[in-house]
Design an enzyme around this catalytic site. Structure first.
Site, mmCIF file in Angstrom:
data_model
loop_
_atom_site.group_PDB
_atom_site.id
_atom_site.type_symbol
_atom_site.label_atom_id
_atom_site.label_comp_id
_atom_site.label_asym_id
_atom_site.label_seq_id
_atom_site.Cartn_x
_atom_site.Cartn_y
_atom_site.Cartn_z
ATOM 1 N N LYS A 1 0.767 -1.408 0.405
ATOM 2 C CA LYS A 1 0.094 -0.427 0.204
ATOM 3 C C LYS A 1 1.147 1.372 -0.010
ATOM 4 C CE LYS A 1 -1.992 1.920 3.861
ATOM 5 N NZ LYS A 1 -1.557 3.015 4.099
ATOM 6 N N ASN A 2 1.574 1.271 0.619
ATOM 7 C CA ASN A 2 2.773 2.773 1.231
ATOM 8 C C ASN A 2 4.046 2.893 0.237
ATOM 9 O OD1 ASN A 2 1.277 3.212 3.042
ATOM 10 N ND2 ASN A 2 2.194 2.480 4.467
ATOM 11 N N ARG B 1 -4.857 9.487 4.023
ATOM 12 C CA ARG B 1 -3.081 10.569 4.609
ATOM 13 C C ARG B 1 -2.152 11.085 3.284
ATOM 14 N NH1 ARG B 1 0.022 13.721 8.511
ATOM 15 N NH2 ARG B 1 1.884 13.808 7.352
ATOM 16 N N CYS C 1 -5.724 11.124 12.503
ATOM 17 C CA CYS C 1 -6.498 9.564 12.803
ATOM 18 C C CYS C 1 -5.745 9.511 14.233
ATOM 19 C CB CYS C 1 -6.412 8.598 11.345
ATOM 20 S SG CYS C 1 -4.918 7.998 12.286
ATOM 21 N N ARG D 1 -0.474 14.160 13.536
ATOM 22 C CA ARG D 1 -0.383 13.943 12.170
ATOM 23 C C ARG D 1 0.008 15.127 11.008
ATOM 24 N NH1 ARG D 1 -1.636 8.848 10.005
ATOM 25 N NH2 ARG D 1 0.031 8.872 8.881
ATOM 26 N N ASP E 1 4.378 0.678 12.204
ATOM 27 C CA ASP E 1 2.895 -0.900 11.753
ATOM 28 C C ASP E 1 3.147 -1.717 12.221
ATOM 29 O OD1 ASP E 1 3.198 1.591 8.189
ATOM 30 O OD2 ASP E 1 2.685 2.064 10.569
ATOM 31 N N ILE F 1 7.349 6.945 17.363
ATOM 32 C CA ILE F 1 7.677 7.620 16.347
ATOM 33 C C ILE F 1 6.116 8.262 16.516
ATOM 34 C CG2 ILE F 1 6.595 7.677 13.379
ATOM 35 C CD1 ILE F 1 9.574 5.932 13.542
ATOM 36 N N ARG G 1 -8.690 -0.482 4.395
ATOM 37 C CA ARG G 1 -8.158 -0.107 3.711
ATOM 38 C C ARG G 1 -6.477 -0.615 3.941
ATOM 39 N NH1 ARG G 1 -6.572 5.038 7.454
ATOM 40 N NH2 ARG G 1 -5.605 5.450 5.242
HETATM 41 C C1 EPZ Z 1 3.871 6.721 7.200
HETATM 42 O O1 EPZ Z 1 3.321 7.906 7.447
HETATM 43 C C2 EPZ Z 1 2.967 5.952 6.387
HETATM 44 N N1 EPZ Z 1 2.087 6.034 5.262
HETATM 45 C C3 EPZ Z 1 2.200 5.405 7.681
HETATM 46 O O2 EPZ Z 1 1.416 3.829 8.055
HETATM 47 C C4 EPZ Z 1 3.482 4.837 9.179
HETATM 48 O O3 EPZ Z 1 3.276 4.440 10.214
HETATM 49 C C5 EPZ Z 1 4.482 5.819 9.229
HETATM 50 O O4 EPZ Z 1 5.242 6.346 8.003
HETATM 51 C C6 EPZ Z 1 5.983 5.474 10.082
HETATM 52 O O5 EPZ Z 1 6.490 4.581 9.391
HETATM 53 C C7 EPZ Z 1 1.749 6.338 4.353
HETATM 54 O O6 EPZ Z 1 3.378 6.618 4.096
HETATM 55 C C8 EPZ Z 1 0.815 6.413 3.986
HETATM 56 P P1 EPZ Z 1 6.098 10.303 8.990
HETATM 57 P P2 EPZ Z 1 3.586 9.738 7.558
HETATM 58 O O7 EPZ Z 1 6.188 11.239 8.388
HETATM 59 O O8 EPZ Z 1 4.996 9.735 6.238
HETATM 60 C C9 EPZ Z 1 6.020 13.669 11.996
HETATM 61 C C10 EPZ Z 1 -0.451 3.314 7.537
HETATM 62 O O9 EPZ Z 1 -0.921 1.847 8.246
HETATM 63 N N2 EPZ Z 1 5.793 14.334 11.660
HETATM 64 O O10 EPZ Z 1 7.203 9.367 8.471
HETATM 65 O O11 EPZ Z 1 2.708 10.290 7.917
HETATM 66 C C11 EPZ Z 1 5.150 12.442 12.534
HETATM 67 O O12 EPZ Z 1 4.279 12.948 13.839
HETATM 68 C C12 EPZ Z 1 0.388 3.875 8.279
HETATM 69 O O13 EPZ Z 1 0.140 2.186 7.277
HETATM 70 C C13 EPZ Z 1 6.002 15.437 11.908
HETATM 71 O O14 EPZ Z 1 6.230 16.623 12.842
HETATM 72 O O15 EPZ Z 1 4.683 9.525 8.931
HETATM 73 C C14 EPZ Z 1 5.441 11.521 13.273
HETATM 74 O O16 EPZ Z 1 5.541 11.652 14.276
HETATM 75 C C15 EPZ Z 1 0.279 4.882 9.352
HETATM 76 N N3 EPZ Z 1 6.160 17.072 11.354
HETATM 77 C C16 EPZ Z 1 7.230 11.334 12.542
HETATM 78 O O17 EPZ Z 1 6.873 12.719 11.711
HETATM 79 C C17 EPZ Z 1 4.712 16.870 9.564
HETATM 80 O O18 EPZ Z 1 4.973 17.715 8.824
HETATM 81 C C18 EPZ Z 1 6.970 10.586 11.111
HETATM 82 O O19 EPZ Z 1 5.807 10.630 10.124
HETATM 83 C C19 EPZ Z 1 5.358 15.218 9.083
HETATM 84 C C20 EPZ Z 1 5.316 13.997 10.058
#
Ligand code: EPZ
Length: 427
Positions: free
Chosen positions: A28-29, A99, A123, A128, A315, A337, A408
């Site tokens: 998916k990702n 997202r 969510c 996020r 995940d 995370i 999803r």
């Molecule tokens: C991606 O989300 C994945 N989703 C998530 O999978 C996965 O859990 C996550 O990466 C971590 O591996 C997709 O690829 C669609 P991050 P993402 O930005 O990119 C903070 C699933 O179930 N952050 O790597 O949104 C954030 O809050 C989903 O498939 C900021 O602070 O996650 C987190 O604490 C759930 N500001 C950390 O970074 C920002 O602008 C890492 O999040 C962006 C992120």
């Protein structure tokens, strides 16, 4: 659309009887980002091994809304004609459920010089935020306007390449600016970049189609901007979903007699496989499949700390916690995370697991403690799958609501589980 479909699962009460093969769908990702990357192409792009999941349906709707022509070639292959992008506005109705839609902003801004999009839906796993995206666009020379309901981002002529440092390694922010860099003038350098295999897979495909990206899989990615890409005669074959594969391996360890997880990429699961084998899980690792012998496995408790790739994936945290409730001893669970990703443990507690949430990031699990089936609501797709696993090993019948969330990210999950011996019905 979101319906209240439910799963009814009749638990095995700890018996390890599941056997046969369960296929790993396309990731998916990975596929959601390659679909978004189609905006970077002047002509077309073809994608195969596309999983039949709700998020893919939403992303295809978003792309059609933007003017992309979507041709379904077979059940797993799509051809996207991207010669005309008609609007810079990302649909609020669709994107608030997805997202990943945030990674459309970089390509659209790069191609059209303008993009408007809604504040993304948070969510249950956390706020996020998208501050990395807003900051990154400013660094590449864009003007940002908060319209109250969302953002309007514009560049005078083109995005200007520059260096972006992310305070933490963000997966979608890395992907978004890697794609924006493809159309930015000059060089864009992303520092503290995420290294997930899905990012490498995306970048390698873009390079095949004319992009100049180096440093994939390292903390520093450099993109030399140029022009739109061409996908003619190119096919992106979606890489296996390491999170689905990992969830099935965990199920095999808990309830399998002999379960083979096929069409997966074991090297993307080293952190999980290392933890499971040191806990006493018996596995046979082959080139593109993993055989789990649940009956020959002992489960000794161990600590886990989630971490950006190649560390333990957040995940897989919820599915693994179910295994820890059946492991001998005390486990310490540290979710580094996200700040809202432990709430599902309360439901496991109501199934009589011995779990204790310490704070938003930490929990203790004592095992083994057999689980009792119950009524549950899946809060998000990964906790939803953890509930499915918990219901399968529990005694008695469980009902799981909000199956949309599980659909999803997991393709035809009930069909796949029935094929290996799970008593599950979708109503
Ligand atoms: C991606 O989300 C994945 N989703 C998530 O999978 C996965 O859990 C996550 O990466 C971590 O591996 C997709 O690829 C669609 P991050 P993402 O930005 O990119 C903070 C699933 O179930 N952050 O790597 O949104 C954030 O809050 C989903 O498939 C900021 O602070 O996650 C987190 O604490 C759930 N500001 C950390 O970074 C920002 O602008 C890492 O999040 C962006 C992120």
């Amino acid at each position: 659309m979101i319906t209240d479909e439910q799963f009814i699962i009749n638990g095995l009460a700890g018996k390890k009887t599941l056997e046969g093969k369960i296929n790993t769908p396309g990731a998916k990702n990975a596929v959601l980002k390659v679909l978004a990357a189609s905006i970077l192409f002047s002509d077309e792009v073809t994608i195969s091994n596309v999983p039949d999941i709700e998020d893919v349906a939403r992303m295809l709707e978003l792309l059609e809304d933007l003017g992309v022509v979507v041709e379904k070639q077979d059940s797993k292959t799509y051809r996207l004609i991207t010669s005309e992008i008609l609007t810079h506005e990302i649909s609020t109705e669709i994107s608030k459920h997805l997202r990943a839609s945030i990674v459309l902003t970089g390509p659209l801004l790069g191609r059209l010089g303008k993009v408007t999009f809604p504040h993304p839906g948070g969510c249950v796993i956390g706020k996020r935020p998208i501050d990395f995206f807003i900051e990154g666009f400013k660094i590449l020379g864009a003007d940002i306007k908060d319209t109250g309901s969302g953002y309007e981002i514009k560049v005078k002529k083109n995005l200007k390449g520059n260096t972006i440092f992310f305070k933490n390694a963000s997966v979608t922010a890395t992907e978004n600016f890697m794609m924006a860099g493809v159309l930015a003038e000059g060089q864009t350098i992303i520092k503290n970049a995420a290294m997930e295999p899905e990012i490498v897979s995306l970048g390698e495909f873009l390079n095949e189609c004319g992009a100049q990206i180096t440093g994939l899989g390292t903390p520093e990615i450099t993109i030399t901007g140029g022009s739109l890409l061409s996908g003619k005669d190119k096919i992106y074959h979606t890489m296996p979903d390491r999170i689905a594969a990992g969830s099935f391996v965990i199920l095999g360890a808990l309830a399998g007699k002999k379960l083979e997880v096929t069409n997966c990429e074991p090297k993307h699961l080293e952190s999980l496989l290392y933890s499971l084998s040191s806990a006493g899980v018996k596995m046979e690792i082959k080139k593109d499949s993993i055989i789990v012998y649940g009956r020959d496995s002992k489960l000794t408790a161990f600590d886990i700390k989630t971490h950006e790739y190649p560390g333990f994936p957040t995940d897989l945290q919820a599915p693994l916690a179910v295994l820890l409730t059946q492991s001998d001893g005390q486990s310490f669970l540290f979710e580094t995370i996200f700040e809202g990703r432990l709430n599902y443990l309360e439901t496991l507690g109501r199934m009589e697991a011995d779990v204790k949430i310490i704070d938003a990031h930490r929990a203790l699990i004592n095992g083994p403690k057999s689980l009792k089936g119950r009524e549950m609501e899946s809060p998000d797709l990964r906790a939803g799958l953890a509930y499915v696993i918990a219901a399968i090993i529990a005694s008695g019948v469980s009902t799981i609501h909000n199956v949309y969330y599980i659909d999803r990210g997991y393709e035809h999950i009930d069909k796949s589980l029935r094929a290996i011996g799970v008593d599950i019905k979708r109503v």
